[in-house]
Scaffold this motif. Sequence first.
Motif: not given
Length: 292
Positions: A100-105, A121-125, A131-133, A279-286
Motif C-alpha cells: 500500500g501507499g502511505k500506511f499510517d503509523r 511502496y511509497l517509500e521505494r526510491e 513520480n517526480a516526472v 506503481i506497477k513496476d515498483t510492485i513487481l520489483n517488490i
Amino acid sequence: MRKKGPCIAVIGGDNRQGYLADALAQDGMEVMVVGLEKFPGLHNTRFVSDAVEAVEEADVMILPMPVSHDGVTVNAPYSYAVIYLSDLVAAASPEQLILGGKFDRALADELAGQGLHAIDYLEREELAIRNAVPTAEGALAIAINETKVTLFGSKCLVIGYGRLGKVLAADLKALGAQVTVSARKQSDLAWILAGGCRPVQTAEIYEGLPDYDLIFNTVPALVLGRKELQKCRPETVVIDLASSPGGLDYTAGQQLGLKCIQALSLPGKTAPASAAVIIKDTILNIIREETI
C-alpha cells in the motif's frame, strides 16, 4: 488455466488503482478487484464483491495510496460499499504480501502486531524518482493555467533541489524560463549552476522574492511564512508541491491577496495511467524481491 505469477487482489483506491489493476492484468497477472465497481474500462480482471473473500484467496493484497483517510475505512472513491480495514486485517495471513501507499503509523503497527508482512511502496526510491516526472508536469500545467504570462522568459524560483526540484528545474529551463533554484548543500548549489540555473541558499531567498513571477516550493517545512510572502508581488503565483501541511503559510497568503496553490497528489490527478505504470513496476520489483 491460471495465469503467471501470484494471485493479486487490488482493493479500493482512486483512478490510479483502477489503471494499476488493468496494467497488472495486461502483464498476465491474475487480478481480482474489490471496491472499483465505478471505475470504467477494466479488462481481464475479476470483480469480487466481498473484500474478505478476495483477501483470503490472494497471495498479494494491494491497497491504495493513501491507504485510508480516516484510519478506519479503505480509501475507495470508486466503490459502492464501505470497506473496513479491520475486516482486511482479520482475513489476512502471514504468508501474504500486503502492499500500500502511505500506511499510517497505527495501521502499520497493527499489521506488524498481527505478524502480517506489509510494505509501503511509497517509500521505494525508484517510485519516488519516477513520480517526480508527472508531478513536475502537473506543476507546469498549473503554472500555465494560473498565470497571465508565458513560462518562456518568466522568472521562476524552485525551492529545494531534491528529486522533484531537479526535474522541475530542468523542465522550466527547457521551456525558456529564467530559473533560480534554492538548496542548502554546497554540492547541490554546484549542480544547480552546472545545470544552467541560478543557485541560491534556501536561507537567503528572502531578498529576491519580489523578482519572481512563479514560486514552486518542494520543501516539506515552513519556508514561506508571512514575512516571506509579504515580499512577493501581488501577481506572483506560489505553487506548493510539498506534502501536507506544505511549506507555506496559507492563511497569511490569503490575507495578503496572493494566489497560493496547494498541489497535492499531482500524478494521480494529471497522469493517472502513467502513475499506475510507475506503481506497477515498483510492485513487481517488490514481488520479485520477496519471491512471491
